[in-house]
Design a protein around this motif. Structure first.
Motif, PDB file in Angstrom:
ATOM      1  N   ASP A  76       0.834  -1.193   0.000  1.00  0.00           N
ATOM      2  CA  ASP A  76       0.000   0.000   0.000  1.00  0.00           C
ATOM      3  C   ASP A  76       0.876   1.253   0.000  1.00  0.00           C
ATOM      4  OD1 ASP A  76      -2.045  -1.822   0.213  1.00  0.00           O
ATOM      5  OD2 ASP A  76      -2.614  -1.265   2.244  1.00  0.00           O
ATOM      6  N   ALA A  77       1.902   1.262   0.834  1.00  0.00           N
ATOM      7  CA  ALA A  77       2.803   2.403   0.906  1.00  0.00           C
ATOM      8  C   ALA A  77       3.539   2.585  -0.422  1.00  0.00           C
ATOM      9  CB  ALA A  77       3.801   2.219   2.048  1.00  0.00           C
ATOM     10  N   ARG A  78       3.877   1.491  -1.071  1.00  0.00           N
ATOM     11  CA  ARG A  78       4.577   1.580  -2.353  1.00  0.00           C
ATOM     12  C   ARG A  78       3.679   2.204  -3.414  1.00  0.00           C
ATOM     13  NH1 ARG A  78       6.658  -4.004  -3.722  1.00  0.00           N
ATOM     14  NH2 ARG A  78       7.600  -2.953  -5.471  1.00  0.00           N
ATOM     15  N   CYS A  82       1.502   4.506  -2.849  1.00  0.00           N
ATOM     16  CA  CYS A  82       1.579   5.944  -2.554  1.00  0.00           C
ATOM     17  C   CYS A  82       2.860   6.552  -3.097  1.00  0.00           C
ATOM     18  CB  CYS A  82       1.519   6.180  -1.041  1.00  0.00           C
ATOM     19  SG  CYS A  82      -0.130   6.047  -0.347  1.00  0.00           S
ATOM     20  N   ASP A  83       3.965   5.872  -2.881  1.00  0.00           N
ATOM     21  CA  ASP A  83       5.255   6.382  -3.368  1.00  0.00           C
ATOM     22  C   ASP A  83       5.238   6.538  -4.886  1.00  0.00           C
ATOM     23  OD1 ASP A  83       6.167   6.308  -0.756  1.00  0.00           O
ATOM     24  OD2 ASP A  83       7.313   4.444  -1.028  1.00  0.00           O
ATOM     25  N   ARG A 134      -5.588  -1.590  -2.480  1.00  0.00           N
ATOM     26  CA  ARG A 134      -4.286  -0.974  -2.187  1.00  0.00           C
ATOM     27  C   ARG A 134      -4.308   0.517  -2.497  1.00  0.00           C
ATOM     28  NH1 ARG A 134      -0.509  -5.674  -4.821  1.00  0.00           N
ATOM     29  NH2 ARG A 134      -0.552  -7.053  -3.018  1.00  0.00           N
ATOM     30  N   THR A 135      -4.933   0.872  -3.597  1.00  0.00           N
ATOM     31  CA  THR A 135      -5.005   2.277  -3.984  1.00  0.00           C
ATOM     32  C   THR A 135      -5.846   3.071  -3.000  1.00  0.00           C
ATOM     33  OG1 THR A 135      -4.758   1.670  -6.310  1.00  0.00           O
ATOM     34  CG2 THR A 135      -5.670   3.856  -5.841  1.00  0.00           C
ATOM     35  N   SER A 167      -6.408   2.334   0.072  1.00  0.00           N
ATOM     36  CA  SER A 167      -5.639   2.394   1.312  1.00  0.00           C
ATOM     37  C   SER A 167      -4.638   3.536   1.264  1.00  0.00           C
ATOM     38  CB  SER A 167      -4.910   1.075   1.548  1.00  0.00           C
ATOM     39  OG  SER A 167      -4.056   1.158   2.653  1.00  0.00           O
ATOM     40  N   CYS A 168      -3.987   3.688   0.149  1.00  0.00           N
ATOM     41  CA  CYS A 168      -3.011   4.770  -0.015  1.00  0.00           C
ATOM     42  C   CYS A 168      -3.698   6.128   0.061  1.00  0.00           C
ATOM     43  CB  CYS A 168      -2.308   4.618  -1.356  1.00  0.00           C
ATOM     44  SG  CYS A 168      -1.502   6.108  -1.950  1.00  0.00           S
ATOM     45  N   ARG A 176      -8.288   0.532   4.568  1.00  0.00           N
ATOM     46  CA  ARG A 176      -8.508  -0.522   3.588  1.00  0.00           C
ATOM     47  C   ARG A 176      -9.532  -1.500   4.126  1.00  0.00           C
ATOM     48  NH1 ARG A 176      -5.011  -5.132   2.810  1.00  0.00           N
ATOM     49  NH2 ARG A 176      -4.202  -4.069   1.011  1.00  0.00           N
ATOM     50  N   LYS A 233      -0.173  13.510   1.663  1.00  0.00           N
ATOM     51  CA  LYS A 233       0.954  12.622   1.373  1.00  0.00           C
ATOM     52  C   LYS A 233       1.499  12.887  -0.027  1.00  0.00           C
ATOM     53  CE  LYS A 233      -0.871   8.675   3.887  1.00  0.00           C
ATOM     54  NZ  LYS A 233      -1.346   7.301   3.741  1.00  0.00           N
TER      55      LYS A 233
END
Length: 159
Positions: free
Chosen positions: A27-29, A31-32, A96-97, A99-100, A105, A128
């Motif tokens: 999930d964090a990836r 966002c990155d 996942r998206t 969640s970001c 989620r 973010k």
């Protein structure tokens, strides 16, 4: 002996529960990678990337990513999506998206959840991401008719 098993089971459940409060690395990836795409969008412009899944799983399934040709940032995001997204379960990619972008989620196992169809469109402003940028997602999953492609589309809009 049963007491030790009960304690071990309870400790295992507590450990598992504590892990669900933290977003998974994937999930964090997302966002990155979305942030990298957002940084490439000039004020007053937008970029759109669409991840598509089609065919019948294990028969003729495929995954593709569409974007404007010649855009290096969109190409990099597409390449990352192809390598790091689920081909079998588009709802995992949507989850996942969300969640970001939303910070929450669907908890628990999302793949093969008996989702028959799921579609929507939402726009997010997230601190973010790069300032003055919104991300609009549109998605569609339909396992009932299986007549069309499932997709998630990302539109990054800079003010």
């Amino acid at each position: 002996m049963p007491t030790i098993r009960v304690v071990a089971l309870l400790l295992g459940c507590m450990l598992a529960a504590s892990c669900t409060t933290k977003p998974p690395t994937s999930d964090a990836r997302v966002c990155d990678k979305l942030d990298a795409l957002a940084q490439s969008v000039q004020p007053g412009q937008s970029k759109t990337v669409r991840l598509v899944r089609g065919g019948t799983w294990m028969v003729d399934h495929y995954k593709k990513c569409e974007h404007v040709d010649g855009d290096a940032a969109a190409e990099q995001f597409c390449q990352w999506l192809i390598e790091n997204s689920s081909t079998e379960f588009m709802e995992v990619n949507i989850n996942r998206t969300v969640s970001c972008l939303q910070g929450q989620r669907i908890v628990g196992y999302i793949g093969n959840t008996s989702v028959e169809s799921w579609s929507g469109k939402a726009r997010f402003s997230m601190p973010k991401l790069t300032a003055d940028v919104e991300v609009e997602i549109e998605y569609s999953v339909d396992y009932v008719t299986n007549e069309k492609e499932d997709f998630i589309q990302f539109k990054v809009i800079a003010d």
